[in-house]
Design a protein around this motif. Structure first.
Motif, PDB file in Angstrom:
ATOM      1  N   GLY A  37       0.793  -1.221   0.000  1.00 46.79           N
ATOM      2  CA  GLY A  37       0.000   0.000   0.000  1.00 46.79           C
ATOM      3  C   GLY A  37       0.829   1.276   0.000  1.00 46.79           C
ATOM      4  O   GLY A  37       0.304   2.351   0.290  1.00 46.79           O
ATOM      5  N   ARG A  38       2.097   1.183  -0.342  1.00 46.69           N
ATOM      6  CA  ARG A  38       2.949   2.371  -0.408  1.00 46.69           C
ATOM      7  C   ARG A  38       3.132   2.783  -1.860  1.00 46.69           C
ATOM      8  O   ARG A  38       3.139   1.954  -2.754  1.00 46.69           O
ATOM      9  N   ARG A  39       3.291   4.084  -2.103  1.00 53.60           N
ATOM     10  CA  ARG A  39       3.447   4.584  -3.475  1.00 53.60           C
ATOM     11  C   ARG A  39       4.817   4.302  -4.049  1.00 53.60           C
ATOM     12  O   ARG A  39       4.981   4.223  -5.264  1.00 53.60           O
ATOM     13  N   TYR A  40       5.818   4.236  -3.203  1.00 55.89           N
ATOM     14  CA  TYR A  40       7.172   3.988  -3.676  1.00 55.89           C
ATOM     15  C   TYR A  40       7.916   3.156  -2.641  1.00 55.89           C
ATOM     16  O   TYR A  40       7.544   3.126  -1.473  1.00 55.89           O
ATOM     17  N   PRO A  41       8.967   2.449  -3.045  1.00 53.55           N
ATOM     18  CA  PRO A  41       9.690   1.564  -2.121  1.00 53.55           C
ATOM     19  C   PRO A  41      10.485   2.352  -1.087  1.00 53.55           C
ATOM     20  O   PRO A  41      11.019   3.420  -1.365  1.00 53.55           O
ATOM     21  N   ASN A  42      10.561   1.806   0.119  1.00 58.11           N
ATOM     22  CA  ASN A  42      11.360   2.419   1.166  1.00 58.11           C
ATOM     23  C   ASN A  42      12.669   1.641   1.317  1.00 58.11           C
ATOM     24  O   ASN A  42      12.967   0.728   0.545  1.00 58.11           O
ATOM     25  N   LEU A  43      13.453   2.003   2.311  1.00 55.52           N
ATOM     26  CA  LEU A  43      14.752   1.376   2.529  1.00 55.52           C
ATOM     27  C   LEU A  43      14.614  -0.134   2.709  1.00 55.52           C
ATOM     28  O   LEU A  43      15.394  -0.907   2.167  1.00 55.52           O
ATOM     29  N   VAL A  44      13.623  -0.567   3.446  1.00 50.90           N
ATOM     30  CA  VAL A  44      13.449  -1.990   3.722  1.00 50.90           C
ATOM     31  C   VAL A  44      13.116  -2.754   2.437  1.00 50.90           C
ATOM     32  O   VAL A  44      13.635  -3.846   2.211  1.00 50.90           O
ATOM     33  N   ASP A  45      12.282  -2.184   1.577  1.00 53.33           N
ATOM     34  CA  ASP A  45      11.974  -2.820   0.289  1.00 53.33           C
ATOM     35  C   ASP A  45      13.229  -2.942  -0.568  1.00 53.33           C
ATOM     36  O   ASP A  45      13.478  -3.979  -1.186  1.00 53.33           O
ATOM     37  N   ASN A  46      14.028  -1.885  -0.602  1.00 52.95           N
ATOM     38  CA  ASN A  46      15.261  -1.908  -1.397  1.00 52.95           C
ATOM     39  C   ASN A  46      16.256  -2.916  -0.834  1.00 52.95           C
ATOM     40  O   ASN A  46      16.915  -3.628  -1.598  1.00 52.95           O
ATOM     41  N   MET A  47      16.372  -3.004   0.484  1.00 52.76           N
ATOM     42  CA  MET A  47      17.285  -3.975   1.092  1.00 52.76           C
ATOM     43  C   MET A  47      16.817  -5.397   0.799  1.00 52.76           C
ATOM     44  O   MET A  47      17.625  -6.280   0.518  1.00 52.76           O
ATOM     45  N   TRP A  48      15.511  -5.618   0.851  1.00 53.61           N
ATOM     46  CA  TRP A  48      14.962  -6.939   0.547  1.00 53.61           C
ATOM     47  C   TRP A  48      15.283  -7.323  -0.898  1.00 53.61           C
ATOM     48  O   TRP A  48      15.707  -8.445  -1.173  1.00 53.61           O
ATOM     49  N   ALA A  49      15.073  -6.389  -1.817  1.00 55.09           N
ATOM     50  CA  ALA A  49      15.327  -6.670  -3.229  1.00 55.09           C
ATOM     51  C   ALA A  49      16.806  -6.948  -3.479  1.00 55.09           C
ATOM     52  O   ALA A  49      17.151  -7.852  -4.241  1.00 55.09           O
ATOM     53  N   ALA A  50      17.680  -6.195  -2.841  1.00 60.11           N
ATOM     54  CA  ALA A  50      19.116  -6.396  -3.026  1.00 60.11           C
ATOM     55  C   ALA A  50      19.553  -7.770  -2.542  1.00 60.11           C
ATOM     56  O   ALA A  50      20.449  -8.388  -3.115  1.00 60.11           O
ATOM     57  N   ARG A  51      18.902  -8.256  -1.516  1.00 56.87           N
ATOM     58  CA  ARG A  51      19.304  -9.536  -0.933  1.00 56.87           C
ATOM     59  C   ARG A  51      18.613 -10.731  -1.583  1.00 56.87           C
ATOM     60  O   ARG A  51      19.224 -11.795  -1.738  1.00 56.87           O
ATOM     61  N   ASN A  52      17.349 -10.596  -1.979  1.00 55.02           N
ATOM     62  CA  ASN A  52      16.552 -11.755  -2.394  1.00 55.02           C
ATOM     63  C   ASN A  52      16.246 -11.872  -3.882  1.00 55.02           C
ATOM     64  O   ASN A  52      15.770 -12.919  -4.310  1.00 55.02           O
ATOM     65  N   VAL A  53      16.483 -10.826  -4.648  1.00 52.22           N
ATOM     66  CA  VAL A  53      16.169 -10.861  -6.072  1.00 52.22           C
ATOM     67  C   VAL A  53      17.479 -10.910  -6.850  1.00 52.22           C
ATOM     68  O   VAL A  53      18.362 -10.086  -6.612  1.00 52.22           O
ATOM     69  N   PRO A  54      17.633 -11.866  -7.765  1.00 49.79           N
ATOM     70  CA  PRO A  54      18.873 -11.908  -8.553  1.00 49.79           C
ATOM     71  C   PRO A  54      19.002 -10.655  -9.409  1.00 49.79           C
ATOM     72  O   PRO A  54      18.006 -10.062  -9.823  1.00 49.79           O
ATOM     73  N   ARG A  55      20.234 -10.253  -9.667  1.00 52.44           N
ATOM     74  CA  ARG A  55      20.488  -9.000 -10.393  1.00 52.44           C
ATOM     75  C   ARG A  55      19.909  -9.026 -11.797  1.00 52.44           C
ATOM     76  O   ARG A  55      19.404  -8.019 -12.268  1.00 52.44           O
ATOM     77  N   GLY A  56      19.988 -10.141 -12.493  1.00 52.49           N
ATOM     78  CA  GLY A  56      19.443 -10.214 -13.838  1.00 52.49           C
ATOM     79  C   GLY A  56      20.145  -9.276 -14.802  1.00 52.49           C
ATOM     80  O   GLY A  56      19.539  -8.723 -15.691  1.00 52.49           O
ATOM     81  N   ASP A  57      21.447  -9.092 -14.632  1.00 55.48           N
ATOM     82  CA  ASP A  57      22.190  -8.162 -15.472  1.00 55.48           C
ATOM     83  C   ASP A  57      22.880  -8.843 -16.649  1.00 55.48           C
ATOM     84  O   ASP A  57      23.882  -8.370 -17.153  1.00 55.48           O
ATOM     85  N   GLY A  58      22.349  -9.966 -17.075  1.00 58.67           N
ATOM     86  CA  GLY A  58      22.896 -10.642 -18.240  1.00 58.67           C
ATOM     87  C   GLY A  58      23.766 -11.837 -17.903  1.00 58.67           C
ATOM     88  O   GLY A  58      24.007 -12.684 -18.738  1.00 58.67           O
ATOM     89  N   SER A  59      24.271 -11.920 -16.687  1.00 53.98           N
ATOM     90  CA  SER A  59      25.088 -13.077 -16.323  1.00 53.98           C
ATOM     91  C   SER A  59      24.176 -14.240 -15.958  1.00 53.98           C
ATOM     92  O   SER A  59      23.203 -14.061 -15.228  1.00 53.98           O
ATOM     93  N   PRO A  60      24.430 -15.426 -16.483  1.00 51.23           N
ATOM     94  CA  PRO A  60      23.550 -16.563 -16.197  1.00 51.23           C
ATOM     95  C   PRO A  60      23.656 -16.981 -14.733  1.00 51.23           C
ATOM     96  O   PRO A  60      24.730 -16.880 -14.133  1.00 51.23           O
ATOM     97  N   PRO A  61      22.567 -17.418 -14.132  1.00 52.37           N
ATOM     98  CA  PRO A  61      22.620 -17.871 -12.741  1.00 52.37           C
ATOM     99  C   PRO A  61      23.418 -19.158 -12.632  1.00 52.37           C
ATOM    100  O   PRO A  61      23.445 -19.962 -13.568  1.00 52.37           O
ATOM    101  N   PRO A  62      24.102 -19.378 -11.519  1.00 49.62           N
ATOM    102  CA  PRO A  62      24.857 -20.617 -11.364  1.00 49.62           C
ATOM    103  C   PRO A  62      23.918 -21.810 -11.300  1.00 49.62           C
ATOM    104  O   PRO A  62      22.867 -21.751 -10.669  1.00 49.62           O
ATOM    105  N   GLU A  63      24.287 -22.868 -12.011  1.00 48.69           N
ATOM    106  CA  GLU A  63      23.446 -24.063 -12.039  1.00 48.69           C
ATOM    107  C   GLU A  63      24.070 -25.146 -11.184  1.00 48.69           C
ATOM    108  O   GLU A  63      25.282 -25.368 -11.221  1.00 48.69           O
TER     109      GLU A  63
END
Length: 68
Positions: A37-63
């Protein structure tokens, strides 16, 4: 007081160069904020994303599976 028990905004920053969130991580943080219910992400949302979401910057994930 134990520093690990402090909220993130009261902890000291880690030394070293910071790394900005990837586009995939930013979108995940925005989605998480919208679900809460927030309009934009706060510090906690950004920290969660940095820790739990893969970067997806073109490098394949380790298999873990073996290649045949």
């Amino acid at each position: 007081m134990d520093p690990s028990r402090l909220p993130p905004w009261k902890r000291k920053r880690k030394r070293g160069k910071s790394r900005p969130l990837s586009a995939l991580q930013i979108e995940a943080a925005r989605t998480r904020a919208a679900q809460a219910g927030r309009r934009y992400p706060n510090l906690v949302d950004n920290m969660w994303a940095a820790r739990n979401v893969p970067r997806g910057d073109g490098s394949p994930p380790p298999e873990d599976s073996e290649q045949e």
